[in-house]
Motif scaffolding. Structure first.
Motif, PDB file in Angstrom:
ATOM      1  N   SER A  77     -48.907  54.337 123.461  1.00 59.82           N
ATOM      2  CA  SER A  77     -47.730  53.584 123.010  1.00 59.82           C
ATOM      3  C   SER A  77     -47.308  52.501 123.991  1.00 59.82           C
ATOM      4  O   SER A  77     -46.571  51.578 123.617  1.00 59.82           O
ATOM      5  CB  SER A  77     -46.548  54.542 122.792  1.00 59.82           C
ATOM      6  N   GLY A  78     -47.741  52.625 125.253  1.00 62.03           N
ATOM      7  CA  GLY A  78     -47.310  51.675 126.269  1.00 62.03           C
ATOM      8  C   GLY A  78     -45.865  51.864 126.683  1.00 62.03           C
ATOM      9  O   GLY A  78     -45.255  50.962 127.253  1.00 62.03           O
ATOM     10  N   ALA A 103     -48.521  53.025 136.816  1.00 62.22           N
ATOM     11  CA  ALA A 103     -48.779  52.090 137.905  1.00 62.22           C
ATOM     12  C   ALA A 103     -50.183  51.529 137.721  1.00 62.22           C
ATOM     13  O   ALA A 103     -50.829  51.749 136.687  1.00 62.22           O
ATOM     14  CB  ALA A 103     -48.630  52.780 139.260  1.00 62.22           C
ATOM     15  N   GLY A 104     -50.660  50.838 138.762  1.00 61.84           N
ATOM     16  CA  GLY A 104     -51.985  50.255 138.684  1.00 61.84           C
ATOM     17  C   GLY A 104     -53.102  51.250 138.921  1.00 61.84           C
ATOM     18  O   GLY A 104     -54.208  51.081 138.399  1.00 61.84           O
ATOM     19  N   ASP A 105     -52.820  52.298 139.713  1.00 60.06           N
ATOM     20  CA  ASP A 105     -53.808  53.337 139.970  1.00 60.06           C
ATOM     21  C   ASP A 105     -53.076  54.608 140.374  1.00 60.06           C
ATOM     22  O   ASP A 105     -51.844  54.639 140.435  1.00 60.06           O
ATOM     23  CB  ASP A 105     -54.814  52.916 141.057  1.00 60.06           C
ATOM     24  N   TRP A 106     -53.834  55.671 140.647  1.00 63.11           N
ATOM     25  CA  TRP A 106     -53.202  56.966 140.896  1.00 63.11           C
ATOM     26  C   TRP A 106     -52.404  56.972 142.191  1.00 63.11           C
ATOM     27  O   TRP A 106     -51.345  57.611 142.272  1.00 63.11           O
ATOM     28  CB  TRP A 106     -54.248  58.074 140.893  1.00 63.11           C
ATOM     29  N   ARG A 107     -52.873  56.265 143.211  1.00 60.85           N
ATOM     30  CA  ARG A 107     -52.138  56.243 144.483  1.00 60.85           C
ATOM     31  C   ARG A 107     -50.782  55.575 144.313  1.00 60.85           C
ATOM     32  O   ARG A 107     -49.767  56.064 144.829  1.00 60.85           O
ATOM     33  CB  ARG A 107     -52.955  55.509 145.547  1.00 60.85           C
ATOM     34  N   ASP A 140     -55.139  48.219 128.730  1.00 60.92           N
ATOM     35  CA  ASP A 140     -54.926  47.128 129.672  1.00 60.92           C
ATOM     36  C   ASP A 140     -55.137  47.551 131.125  1.00 60.92           C
ATOM     37  O   ASP A 140     -54.879  46.776 132.050  1.00 60.92           O
ATOM     38  CB  ASP A 140     -53.519  46.542 129.508  1.00 60.92           C
ATOM     39  N   GLY A 141     -55.579  48.800 131.332  1.00 61.99           N
ATOM     40  CA  GLY A 141     -55.871  49.272 132.678  1.00 61.99           C
ATOM     41  C   GLY A 141     -54.714  49.965 133.375  1.00 61.99           C
ATOM     42  O   GLY A 141     -54.861  50.398 134.532  1.00 61.99           O
TER      43      GLY A 141
END
Length: 233
Positions: A77-78, A103-107, A140-141
């Motif tokens: 759903s974003g 976020a952009g990654d797990w960290r 979208d990553g």
């Protein structure tokens, strides 16, 4: 036949031991990190708890399944939101909580939660003993994560931390007081009714003026009739 040199034998023994230990970790019963970097987040949470002098969370597969489902729904759903069905999706709890983030990654997601007082309080909660992690990556990553915490049924349930952020539910009975009665508004007086009717009549006249041509005697007569009907009513 060439004899096996001692150093080669020792190396083979060491490698075999490392391989056995690795397999024991990967195939540990009850641990199934199916989503991307779920194991990394679980380890990061327990490292934070160790730094705070707290016992590590034990992994719970049913909590992970609920967390993974929520992460996948958010990714699809974003939208970032808490699981409204968590308390019924997961059983065997006397207290249950959830953290969600993206976020952009797990960290970065872990840092977001650790830097939020309410979410950090759930990660470092001394009452929870079990945890499950779920992750998903949207088209979208964007990296989405949900963490579910549980105090099993029968265990002590300390009061939830007042900080905002994560959600916490307990099985304690509702002891809230009944809502405060609100008095009904007083009946309007005849003068108030007349003023309200005149105001409505003026609004009707303004609306008609937008559609009529200037100096239209019929429209003017209708306006006069509206006012007289309002006053006489």
């Amino acid at each position: 036949m060439n004899p096996v040199r001692p150093w080669r034998k020792r190396l083979a023994t060491t490698l075999a031991g490392l391989l056995t230990s690795s397999l024991a970790i990967v195939f540990l019963p009850g641990t199934a990190f199916a989503g991307p970097n779920e194991g990394d987040i679980f380890s990061a949470v327990n490292s934070a708890r160790a730094s705070a002098g707290l016992a590590a969370y034990s992994y719970a597969g049913d909590l992970a399944a609920a967390a993974r489902g929520q992460a996948e729904r958010m990714a699809a759903s974003g939208e970032l939101y808490h699981n409204p069905n968590l308390s019924s999706e997961v059983g065997g709890w006397s207290r249950i909580g959830e953290n969600v983030a993206f976020a952009g990654d797990w960290r970065a997601a872990h840092d977001v939660l650790m830097n939020s007082p309410g979410h950090r309080a759930q990660i470092l909660d001394s009452g929870y003993t079990q945890m499950g992690v779920g992750t998903a990556v949207s088209d979208d990553g964007t990296f989405w994560v949900a963490e579910v915490f549980r105090t099993p049924s029968g265990a002590s349930t300390p009061a939830p931390d007042p900080g905002g952020g994560g959600t916490t539910t307990t099985s304690s009975p509702d002891t809230s007081s009944a809502p405060t009665p609100v008095a009904a508004p007083p009946e309007p007086t005849p003068e108030q009714i007349l003023r309200e009717n005149l105001r409505d009549a003026r609004e009707m006249i303004v609306a008609r003026e937008k559609d009529r041509r200037s100096n239209d005697p019929i429209a003017a007569a209708l306006d006069f009739s509206t006012v007289m009907d309002t006053v006489s009513g």
